[in-house]
Each structure stands twice: as structure tokens, then as C-alpha cells.
Write a protein that holds these residues in place. Sequence first.
Motif, PDB file in Angstrom:
ATOM      1  N   THR A   1       9.601 -33.468  74.404  1.00 28.35           N
ATOM      2  CA  THR A   1      10.854 -32.766  74.727  1.00 28.35           C
ATOM      3  C   THR A   1      11.336 -31.981  73.513  1.00 28.35           C
TER       4      THR A   1
ATOM      5  N   LEU B   1       8.765 -37.505  70.505  1.00 32.44           N
ATOM      6  CA  LEU B   1       9.872 -36.835  71.192  1.00 32.44           C
ATOM      7  C   LEU B   1       9.807 -35.321  71.007  1.00 32.44           C
TER       8      LEU B   1
ATOM      9  N   LEU C   1      18.018 -39.305  77.987  1.00 36.21           N
ATOM     10  CA  LEU C   1      16.699 -39.339  78.610  1.00 36.21           C
ATOM     11  C   LEU C   1      16.620 -40.462  79.632  1.00 36.21           C
TER      12      LEU C   1
ATOM     13  N   PRO D   1      11.726 -43.033  76.066  1.00 40.62           N
ATOM     14  CA  PRO D   1      12.002 -43.735  74.814  1.00 40.62           C
ATOM     15  C   PRO D   1      10.987 -44.837  74.505  1.00 40.62           C
TER      16      PRO D   1
ATOM     17  N   ALA E   1       7.833 -43.277  73.199  1.00 41.55           N
ATOM     18  CA  ALA E   1       7.993 -42.889  71.799  1.00 41.55           C
ATOM     19  C   ALA E   1       7.924 -44.108  70.882  1.00 41.55           C
TER      20      ALA E   1
ATOM     21  N   ILE F   1      17.784 -44.155  71.591  1.00 36.52           N
ATOM     22  CA  ILE F   1      17.103 -42.888  71.910  1.00 36.52           C
ATOM     23  C   ILE F   1      17.567 -42.362  73.251  1.00 36.52           C
TER      24      ILE F   1
END
Length: 239
Positions: free
Chosen positions: A146, A142, A209, A214, A217, A203
Motif C-alpha cells: 500500500t 506496507l 487497514l 498488518p 507485514a 498498524i
Amino acid sequence: VLSCAMAALGAYRCIECSKEATELYRDYQRGVLRISICKSCQKPVDKYIEYDPVIILINAVLCKAQAYRHILFNTKINIHGKLCVFCLLCEAYLRWLQLQDSSQNTDPDDLIRYAKEWDFYRMFGIASLEQTSFFIGIFITLWWTTPEMLQRKSDVILLLKALLLSTYGKLLLIPAVIWEHDYTPLCLAFIKVFVLISNSQAIRVTLNLNRLLPWFAIFFGLILENGVVCLFQKMGWDV
């Protein structure tokens, strides 16, 4: 006082659009309450404040984003640490039980009992390291994809809290072992999938998001976790 402080900081969130809100409801005294309306989506900021906790729990089990936002942003739940330890104990007990089943030694000697007790502590440590590596993999992914989402320390703490709370599905490991039957391995696989789905939703809700990132990740987190498992196996440890 705490509610006023949270309102001043804009700590509340609309459970529908995830926009910040200054208050969840307005108290007109004499038992008259009015749920606040979100200025962004024009829907109630948090309808769950009127719901029974059992209904909220059912919605959370169904992985509804609104229920997750209510729990994470609009409540004062602070059990993530204790819940994490208890879930790790459940997982360690399951592994320890499987390890004992594979051992045919029934000697009641104190040394044997001490060794079995040490095996449980070892399983707890391994489970803790695996979960830590899983979370590290998620945070690295993440932060790489981001970085603007995790600039503040509060954002990191909130995401960690959300991940810890979303592992509550591991509590189902104990009933699955107690009522063991031919389909127990399948039940354990379903529990694992459910926990991953809960992690993904946590997440997504925390960082606002899309659904794909997610899971990306989580996939990287699983790779790192399995790498730790392979390392333990090369060391000759039973995991």
C-alpha cells in the motif's frame, strides 16, 4: 494555541470511524462541555476524553481500536522514544540474565565483572538491531502493498510512533523474570504474542487497514528479525 492549530489541520480523528474532526468538544464556559459528534458516523468523536486514564489503559490493553485512536490521534503523548529505550533495556536485561545463568563462572575479579557489564551492553545492541530489522520489514511490506498509505513523511513518523508505543507489553518481561517459576517460558511466549497483537492493532488503526495486511507485514518483519538472529548466531554470538 496548540489545540487550535491541530483543529485547523484536522489532526483529530473520530475514534469510531477514523474520519478527521475539527474538534473533540465544545466549551460553553462555566464548566459546561459538550463532546463533538462525528459528521460521518454520528457518534461522539472521542468519548475517552471524559474517561479516567486507568480505564483508557485497560481498553488499550484489551487492544480496542477506539482506545488506540484516542491515544495516537487525540492526545499529546510524546513518550514513544523513552518507552522504546526502556523496553529494550528490559529485553536486554532478560537476555543478559539468561546468559549469566548459563555461565558457571563466579569469579569476583574486576575483569569478569567488566565482561559481564559488556555482555549487557551487547545484548542491548542486539535487541535494538533485531527490533530495527523487525520495523524495517514491516515498513517494506506496507510500502510494497500500500504505497499510497506512506507517501508523506508525517504518515511514516506516525506509524513509527504507533509501533513504538505498541511495544509496551515488553515491560511485563521484568515481572515475569522477578517472579520466576516453572511457567516462566510460557509467560514469555504469551508476552511475545501480546506485543505482536498490539503491533498489529497499531498498524491497523494508524493506516485504517483490514486485519489481514498488518499480520502479513508483521510476518515479514519476523522473518527479517530472525534472519538477523541467525546472522548473529553464525558469528558465534549468544543471543
